[in-house]
Design a protein around this motif. Structure first.
Motif, PDB file in Angstrom:
ATOM      1  N   LEU A 125     -37.470 -62.785  -2.696  1.00 58.12           N
ATOM      2  CA  LEU A 125     -37.925 -60.808  -2.526  1.00 58.12           C
ATOM      3  C   LEU A 125     -36.602 -60.386  -1.657  1.00 58.12           C
ATOM      4  O   LEU A 125     -36.018 -60.653  -0.637  1.00 58.12           O
ATOM      5  CB  LEU A 125     -39.110 -60.861  -2.529  1.00 58.12           C
ATOM      6  CG  LEU A 125     -40.355 -60.900  -2.681  1.00 58.12           C
ATOM      7  CD1 LEU A 125     -40.762 -62.263  -1.796  1.00 58.12           C
ATOM      8  CD2 LEU A 125     -40.920 -59.983  -2.983  1.00 58.12           C
ATOM      9  N   ASN A 126     -35.764 -59.614  -2.878  1.00 58.70           N
ATOM     10  CA  ASN A 126     -35.181 -58.994  -1.608  1.00 58.70           C
ATOM     11  C   ASN A 126     -35.694 -57.176  -1.099  1.00 58.70           C
ATOM     12  O   ASN A 126     -36.235 -57.048  -1.833  1.00 58.70           O
ATOM     13  CB  ASN A 126     -33.534 -58.282  -3.137  1.00 58.70           C
ATOM     14  CG  ASN A 126     -32.165 -57.672  -2.221  1.00 58.70           C
ATOM     15  OD1 ASN A 126     -33.152 -57.357  -0.921  1.00 58.70           O
ATOM     16  ND2 ASN A 126     -31.395 -57.512  -2.845  1.00 58.70           N
ATOM     17  N   ALA A 127     -35.864 -57.427  -0.214  1.00 59.48           N
ATOM     18  CA  ALA A 127     -36.083 -56.208   1.448  1.00 59.48           C
ATOM     19  C   ALA A 127     -35.620 -55.305   1.321  1.00 59.48           C
ATOM     20  O   ALA A 127     -36.066 -53.987   1.695  1.00 59.48           O
ATOM     21  CB  ALA A 127     -37.213 -57.210   2.383  1.00 59.48           C
ATOM     22  N   GLY A 128     -34.171 -55.565   0.511  1.00 59.81           N
ATOM     23  CA  GLY A 128     -33.544 -54.311   1.187  1.00 59.81           C
ATOM     24  C   GLY A 128     -32.878 -54.406   2.676  1.00 59.81           C
ATOM     25  O   GLY A 128     -32.378 -55.645   2.833  1.00 59.81           O
ATOM     26  N   GLY A 129     -32.963 -53.246   2.795  1.00 59.27           N
ATOM     27  CA  GLY A 129     -32.194 -53.418   4.637  1.00 59.27           C
ATOM     28  C   GLY A 129     -33.229 -53.654   6.068  1.00 59.27           C
ATOM     29  O   GLY A 129     -34.355 -53.036   5.846  1.00 59.27           O
ATOM     30  N   PHE A 130     -32.380 -53.358   6.764  1.00 60.60           N
ATOM     31  CA  PHE A 130     -33.225 -54.113   7.940  1.00 60.60           C
ATOM     32  C   PHE A 130     -33.980 -52.829   8.303  1.00 60.60           C
ATOM     33  O   PHE A 130     -35.348 -52.785   8.375  1.00 60.60           O
ATOM     34  CB  PHE A 130     -32.270 -53.718   8.554  1.00 60.60           C
ATOM     35  CG  PHE A 130     -32.970 -54.373  10.443  1.00 60.60           C
ATOM     36  CD1 PHE A 130     -33.073 -55.620  10.811  1.00 60.60           C
ATOM     37  CD2 PHE A 130     -32.914 -53.124  11.017  1.00 60.60           C
ATOM     38  CE1 PHE A 130     -34.120 -54.661  11.681  1.00 60.60           C
ATOM     39  CE2 PHE A 130     -33.617 -52.958  12.828  1.00 60.60           C
ATOM     40  CZ  PHE A 130     -33.641 -54.474  12.956  1.00 60.60           C
ATOM     41  N   SER A 131     -33.634 -51.680   8.004  1.00 62.31           N
ATOM     42  CA  SER A 131     -34.337 -50.488   8.210  1.00 62.31           C
ATOM     43  C   SER A 131     -35.604 -50.256   6.771  1.00 62.31           C
ATOM     44  O   SER A 131     -36.907 -49.478   7.748  1.00 62.31           O
ATOM     45  CB  SER A 131     -33.490 -48.976   8.641  1.00 62.31           C
ATOM     46  OG  SER A 131     -32.553 -48.325   7.013  1.00 62.31           O
ATOM     47  N   ASP A 132     -35.305 -50.562   6.135  1.00 64.13           N
ATOM     48  CA  ASP A 132     -36.098 -50.002   5.268  1.00 64.13           C
ATOM     49  C   ASP A 132     -38.010 -51.280   6.003  1.00 64.13           C
ATOM     50  O   ASP A 132     -38.656 -50.820   5.460  1.00 64.13           O
ATOM     51  CB  ASP A 132     -35.803 -51.103   3.787  1.00 64.13           C
ATOM     52  CG  ASP A 132     -34.324 -50.195   3.203  1.00 64.13           C
ATOM     53  OD1 ASP A 132     -34.821 -48.862   3.678  1.00 64.13           O
ATOM     54  OD2 ASP A 132     -33.988 -50.917   2.816  1.00 64.13           O
ATOM     55  N   ILE A 133     -37.106 -52.075   6.352  1.00 64.69           N
ATOM     56  CA  ILE A 133     -38.352 -53.289   6.835  1.00 64.69           C
ATOM     57  C   ILE A 133     -39.406 -52.747   8.192  1.00 64.69           C
ATOM     58  O   ILE A 133     -41.017 -53.302   7.962  1.00 64.69           O
ATOM     59  CB  ILE A 133     -38.315 -53.945   7.630  1.00 64.69           C
ATOM     60  CG1 ILE A 133     -37.153 -55.084   6.273  1.00 64.69           C
ATOM     61  CG2 ILE A 133     -39.344 -55.258   7.201  1.00 64.69           C
ATOM     62  CD1 ILE A 133     -36.577 -56.008   6.309  1.00 64.69           C
ATOM     63  N   ASP A 134     -39.115 -51.531   8.048  1.00 66.32           N
ATOM     64  CA  ASP A 134     -40.389 -50.214   9.581  1.00 66.32           C
ATOM     65  C   ASP A 134     -41.255 -50.291   8.531  1.00 66.32           C
ATOM     66  O   ASP A 134     -42.787 -50.496   9.185  1.00 66.32           O
ATOM     67  CB  ASP A 134     -39.480 -49.463   9.579  1.00 66.32           C
ATOM     68  CG  ASP A 134     -39.246 -48.504   8.823  1.00 66.32           C
ATOM     69  OD1 ASP A 134     -39.615 -48.798   7.611  1.00 66.32           O
ATOM     70  OD2 ASP A 134     -38.926 -47.633   9.366  1.00 66.32           O
TER      71      ASP A 134
END
Length: 138
Positions: A125-134
């Motif tokens: 999976l592509n979870a996006g960016g570091f700040s998206d994982i919040d």
């Protein structure tokens, strides 16, 4: 050589200062996984997180320090992710276990997602960016 390096540093600084569009705005064009799919994958005890950001980006915040997660770092660019195959063989033997990849915005993660799928990994999976994982802590 100095001029080229200086230009690269200026471009990098400009890219870091550019704001990243919201997750939903990037999801379709970058093939980001849904937040529900990332939450489900993250709950799997066999999941591995792969951070493809640069060392400088990691210094600004590191996922495995925020959460107790299996973690692999492998710096990639949009066009190249050399050596990922070897790292995958060493750290991710179960090709059916979730592999959650992220970078700064999700753009660089598209390359390693494809590489791992081509190697036979079935749950990447592509979870996006570091700040998206919040959203994991919400």
């Amino acid at each position: 050589h100095f001029r080229k390096r200086n230009h690269q540093l200026q471009e990098k600084k400009l890219n870091q200062n550019m704001s990243i569009p919201p997750y939903e705005a990037r999801a379709q064009s970058l093939g980001l996984a849904s937040k529900d799919d990332v939450r489900k994958a993250a709950a799997d005890p066999n999941a591995t997180w792969v951070d493809v950001r640069t060392e400088e980006e990691i210094a600004q915040g590191c996922l495995h320090k925020l959460y107790d997660l299996p973690f692999v770092h492998h710096s990639c660019t949009v066009d190249s992710c050399e050596g990922l195959e070897e790292k995958a063989k060493a750290h991710m033997q179960d090709k059916d276990a979730p592999v959650i990849i992220f970078c700064r915005s999700g753009r660089r993660a598209t390359k390693p997602v494809q590489i791992l799928k081509d190697l036979g990994y079935t749950n990447v999976l592509n979870a996006g960016g570091f700040s998206d994982i919040d959203f994991l802590s919400k």
